[in-house]
Design a protein around this motif. Sequence first.
Motif, PDB file in Angstrom:
ATOM      1  N   LEU A   1      -2.310   7.487 -11.820  1.00  0.00           N
ATOM      2  CA  LEU A   1      -3.186   7.425 -12.997  1.00  0.00           C
ATOM      3  C   LEU A   1      -4.523   6.822 -12.584  1.00  0.00           C
ATOM      4  CD1 LEU A   1      -0.575   5.966 -15.507  1.00  0.00           C
ATOM      5  CD2 LEU A   1      -1.107   8.369 -15.087  1.00  0.00           C
ATOM      6  N   ILE A   2      -5.602   7.543 -12.857  1.00  0.00           N
ATOM      7  CA  ILE A   2      -6.933   7.098 -12.441  1.00  0.00           C
ATOM      8  C   ILE A   2      -7.914   7.366 -13.570  1.00  0.00           C
ATOM      9  CG2 ILE A   2      -8.697   7.216 -10.637  1.00  0.00           C
ATOM     10  CD1 ILE A   2      -6.575   8.828  -8.976  1.00  0.00           C
TER      11      ILE A   2
ATOM     12  N   ALA B   1      -7.013   0.050  -5.055  1.00  0.00           N
ATOM     13  CA  ALA B   1      -6.584  -0.942  -6.034  1.00  0.00           C
ATOM     14  C   ALA B   1      -6.767  -0.439  -7.472  1.00  0.00           C
ATOM     15  CB  ALA B   1      -7.354  -2.244  -5.838  1.00  0.00           C
ATOM     16  N   SER B   2      -7.530   0.635  -7.660  1.00  0.00           N
ATOM     17  CA  SER B   2      -7.754   1.169  -9.004  1.00  0.00           C
ATOM     18  C   SER B   2      -6.798   2.294  -9.355  1.00  0.00           C
ATOM     19  CB  SER B   2      -9.207   1.678  -9.140  1.00  0.00           C
ATOM     20  OG  SER B   2      -9.430   2.794  -8.296  1.00  0.00           O
ATOM     21  N   VAL B   3      -5.863   2.616  -8.447  1.00  0.00           N
ATOM     22  CA  VAL B   3      -4.891   3.675  -8.697  1.00  0.00           C
ATOM     23  C   VAL B   3      -3.612   3.057  -9.270  1.00  0.00           C
ATOM     24  CG1 VAL B   3      -3.506   5.528  -7.672  1.00  0.00           C
ATOM     25  CG2 VAL B   3      -5.818   5.050  -6.798  1.00  0.00           C
ATOM     26  N   LEU B   4      -3.222   3.500 -10.452  1.00  0.00           N
ATOM     27  CA  LEU B   4      -1.988   3.048 -11.071  1.00  0.00           C
ATOM     28  C   LEU B   4      -0.897   4.091 -10.827  1.00  0.00           C
ATOM     29  CD1 LEU B   4      -3.437   1.851 -14.506  1.00  0.00           C
ATOM     30  CD2 LEU B   4      -3.162   0.542 -12.390  1.00  0.00           C
TER      31      LEU B   4
ATOM     32  N   GLN C   1      -2.782   0.594  -4.166  1.00  0.00           N
ATOM     33  CA  GLN C   1      -2.432  -0.791  -3.842  1.00  0.00           C
ATOM     34  C   GLN C   1      -1.835  -1.439  -5.085  1.00  0.00           C
ATOM     35  OE1 GLN C   1      -5.268  -3.325  -1.619  1.00  0.00           O
ATOM     36  NE2 GLN C   1      -4.929  -4.862  -3.227  1.00  0.00           N
ATOM     37  N   ILE C   2      -0.552  -1.770  -5.000  1.00  0.00           N
ATOM     38  CA  ILE C   2       0.142  -2.392  -6.126  1.00  0.00           C
ATOM     39  C   ILE C   2       0.900  -3.610  -5.600  1.00  0.00           C
ATOM     40  CG2 ILE C   2       0.359  -0.191  -7.343  1.00  0.00           C
ATOM     41  CD1 ILE C   2       3.262  -0.056  -6.463  1.00  0.00           C
ATOM     42  N   THR C   3       1.391  -4.453  -6.497  1.00  0.00           N
ATOM     43  CA  THR C   3       2.141  -5.619  -6.060  1.00  0.00           C
ATOM     44  C   THR C   3       3.523  -5.198  -5.556  1.00  0.00           C
ATOM     45  OG1 THR C   3       3.126  -6.031  -8.227  1.00  0.00           O
ATOM     46  CG2 THR C   3       0.962  -7.027  -7.778  1.00  0.00           C
TER      47      THR C   3
ATOM     48  N   GLN D   1       0.864  -1.180   0.000  1.00  0.00           N
ATOM     49  CA  GLN D   1       0.000   0.000   0.000  1.00  0.00           C
ATOM     50  C   GLN D   1       0.904   1.234   0.000  1.00  0.00           C
ATOM     51  OE1 GLN D   1      -3.904   0.517   2.200  1.00  0.00           O
ATOM     52  NE2 GLN D   1      -2.576   1.794   3.453  1.00  0.00           N
ATOM     53  N   ILE D   2       0.822   1.993  -1.059  1.00  0.00           N
ATOM     54  CA  ILE D   2       1.664   3.172  -1.235  1.00  0.00           C
ATOM     55  C   ILE D   2       0.843   4.406  -0.887  1.00  0.00           C
ATOM     56  CG2 ILE D   2       3.204   4.403  -2.779  1.00  0.00           C
ATOM     57  CD1 ILE D   2       3.912   1.447  -2.412  1.00  0.00           C
TER      58      ILE D   2
END
Length: 249
Positions: A170-171, A241-244, A150-152, A136-137
Amino acid sequence: MTLSPLLAQHIARRPQRIELLRHIAEQGSITRAAKAAGLSYKGAWDAIDELNNLAHTPLVERVVGGKGGGGARLSAEGQRLLRLYQKLQALQAQVLEAAEDANDLDLLGRLMLRTSARNQLHGRVTAIDTQGRNDQITLDLGAGLSLRAQITHDSTQTLTLAPGAVVVALIKAGWLSVLPVDVAGTPGHDCLRGVLEQILPEAQGPCEMRIGLANGQTLCALSPRCPVNVGEPVNVWLDPASVLLGTPL
């Protein structure tokens, strides 16, 4: 004038948008500036929002009651950016002359990424919390606003993220939920408070809204209907989880 790495890369790849700034300075009208730059009215506002979001301070300021579909003017930062871009063009010419092979330029072009995401928010990493295979960033967007992504864990390492790193979030516009401030959103989602600044009418399809945030950045959201009137506060909810995330090359 100090540019963020993300804005510097953006203006190098999107000269049409810098031309839009020049036309805004000359015309004082979004409609006329968009036409001169070869953009639609909607495309012009998308470009303005993206530039403002990537800059440390807004480059374009809205002027209430402007002629020709919406008034606008360049801020002091926007004026300085135009002058800086002239220097960048001279450097670009030197790079083109120095290229030894056409394949050199083709490779550089493949390394530069464009994205279809309507929202590109500039932020800085403040915390990284490991949660199993995911991280979690937490990002500081300025003006007291924060955002989680939330990214890997592999993605965290690939992007070499660490506290203090500059990133762009990016959203997609359709991933945002815009609600009145007195209506609860989805538990576990992030909430960004803003003001509904503009509604772009569409003959068909969802309502497109532009929400101004306290840090000067703008969000574009799509919704079946507009929850409040222009000028009223709203809460923008989104799933981490939808935030890149992206970083400068």
